[in-house]
Design an enzyme around this catalytic site. Structure first.
Site, mmCIF file in Angstrom:
data_model
loop_
_atom_site.group_PDB
_atom_site.id
_atom_site.type_symbol
_atom_site.label_atom_id
_atom_site.label_comp_id
_atom_site.label_asym_id
_atom_site.label_seq_id
_atom_site.Cartn_x
_atom_site.Cartn_y
_atom_site.Cartn_z
ATOM 1 N N TYR A 104 0.842 -1.192 0.000
ATOM 2 C CA TYR A 104 0.000 0.000 0.000
ATOM 3 C C TYR A 104 0.878 1.244 0.000
ATOM 4 O O TYR A 104 1.810 1.350 0.807
ATOM 5 C CB TYR A 104 -0.881 0.023 1.259
ATOM 6 C CG TYR A 104 -1.679 1.306 1.415
ATOM 7 C CD1 TYR A 104 -3.007 1.361 1.023
ATOM 8 C CD2 TYR A 104 -1.084 2.463 1.911
ATOM 9 C CE1 TYR A 104 -3.739 2.533 1.130
ATOM 10 C CE2 TYR A 104 -1.804 3.652 2.011
ATOM 11 C CZ TYR A 104 -3.129 3.672 1.624
ATOM 12 O OH TYR A 104 -3.854 4.833 1.723
ATOM 13 N N GLU A 189 -3.739 7.304 -4.226
ATOM 14 C CA GLU A 189 -3.562 6.056 -3.483
ATOM 15 C C GLU A 189 -3.409 4.875 -4.428
ATOM 16 O O GLU A 189 -4.142 4.769 -5.417
ATOM 17 C CB GLU A 189 -4.780 5.832 -2.574
ATOM 18 C CG GLU A 189 -4.675 4.600 -1.695
ATOM 19 C CD GLU A 189 -5.981 4.315 -0.952
ATOM 20 O OE1 GLU A 189 -6.083 4.678 0.227
ATOM 21 O OE2 GLU A 189 -6.898 3.740 -1.573
#
Ligand code: GDP
Ligand code: MN
Length: 377
Positions: A104, A189
């Site tokens: 992530y 993101e």
């Protein structure tokens, strides 16, 4: 909030050099099947709902078909979904890559530190909210030098990467920073950023452009969002207008008073249907424009709650009465007004002369509005 769909975010990623899977957007099962048959999307592939909410993986909105027939079926299933209240109108078909690990990374703003922050976690693939805090690394980025080798090395170390993979991740982080700055993003993101062989690939993209900078990015104007048709018109006219499920229209000035008005109506059993925040304006033209937009939402009754601080109650009243005159008689609705403050007496006089119920006590006025709405079909 200008939230890009995944495929649009990936287009941005690609233009900044972030590796993304080969993919195509489809809007019908037949189109998806054709893309697979013609080899535009290699099989086995991934079919993903293009919706603005996350958690698609767990929610059945990501499928992995192996044949063109399965592609058609998966697409039909996904297009038939209503995902977290949003109808799925398009899917993204992508090559399915052999994933080694899911990571992530994101770049966003840390409001308490007033600095950009690079967030990273070796536990990618699930929603970041459900990752234990100890597995998430946050590094604020000094906007003047921008992202440096220091932050990038720290991420590589956290992820435990080989030198080649570290180079690949470093490139992605540089691109994240550039997108964040150059595209006026409030969030960029990648979840998951997947390790595939010696490098990484962005399997998902979430890009949110700062609202106040949206005018600098006409290229994102085609972006779908969840605004209704009337909300879209309101936005163009710069009127703060939101549609809800109920049947009482609310016109107030200032966000705080508007929210309080919704609460009071609810307290008396009313259901607000549309609310409109006039903000600091008392320009009669703007007021009547807003009112006519409200009328198009066909409320059962309208509750007007104005506090005249700088705004003058009488000019607001004038604008309203003028606008009411433009609504065809058959489409008129009862209007209950509660106005206080600057030129209150004049405002009330204008409204009463036009047949509006004007009450100065908030609770009494709210009750009158709820009753007026109840009496209408
Ligand atoms: P989200 O759940 O809405 O965030 O959707 P994602 O785009 O993150 O996809 C959910 C999951 O699908 C990912 O975490 C991956 O495990 C899986 N996935 C997505 N694309 C691929 C792919 O190309 N290959 C493989 N093997 N899995 C994928
Ligand atoms: Mn994701």
């Amino acid at each position: 909030m200008v939230k890009l769909a995944e495929w649009q975010g990936k287009k941005v990623f690609r233009s900044y050099g972030i590796p993304v899977p080969r993919g195509e957007v489809a809007r019908s099962p037949a189109e998806a099947e054709r893309l697979a048959r013609e080899g535009k999307v290699p099989l086995p592939c991934v079919v993903k709902a293009q919706v603005l909410s996350g958690g698609r993986g767990k929610g059945g909105a990501v499928r992995f078909p192996n044949t063109p027939d399965e592609v058609r079926e998966a697409t039909a299933d996904i297009l038939g979904l209503e995902f977290k209240g949003e109808k799925v109108r398009e899917v993204l078909l992508e090559e399915k890559l052999p994933i080694v690990r899911e990571l992530y990374v994101s770049m966003t703003l840390d409001r308490s530190q007033r600095l950009p922050v690079l967030i990273s976690s070796a536990q990618g693939g699930m929603e970041i909210e459900s990752v234990p805090d100890g597995s998430i690394d946050r590094q604020v980025v000094d906007p003047f030098p921008g992202l440096t080798g220091y932050e990038k090395r720290s991420v590589s170390k956290q992820f435990g990467l080989t030198p080649l993979q570290a180079r690949s991740v470093g490139g992605v982080l540089d691109a994240l920073w550039k997108i964040f700055v150059q595209e006026d993003a409030e969030l960029v993101e990648v979840n998951p950023l997947a390790i595939v062989g010696d490098g990484v690939v962005a399997l998902d993209a979430k890009v949110i452009i700062e609202d106040d900078a949206a005018f600098r990015h006409p290229e994102f104007a085609e972006v779908r969002d969840d605004r209704t048709e009337l909300e879209e018109i309101a936005r163009e006219k710069e009127i703060a207008f939101v549609q809800l499920d109920g049947n009482i229209g609310v016109i107030a000035n200032g966000a705080g008073l508007t929210m309080a008005t919704l609460d009071v109506l609810k307290e008396f059993g009313g259901a607000p249907g549309v609310f409109l925040d006039l903000g600091g304006t008392d320009d009669p033209k703007k007021v009547s424009e807003a009112f006519l937009l409200m009328a198009r939402a066909e409320p059962a009754a309208v509750f007007l709650n104005i506090f005249g601080g700088i705004t003058r109650c009488d000019t607001v009243a004038k604008g309203l009465v003028e606008a009411m005159g433009q609504v065809p008689t058959s489409e008129r609705f009862p209007l209950v007004a509660r106005i206080r403050g600057n030129n209150e007496a004049e405002g009330i006089q204008i409204l009463r002369a036009a047949g509006v119920t004007a009450i100065s006590d908030l609770r009494e006025a709210a009750q009158a509005a709820v009753e007026a709405a109840r009496r209408r079909p």
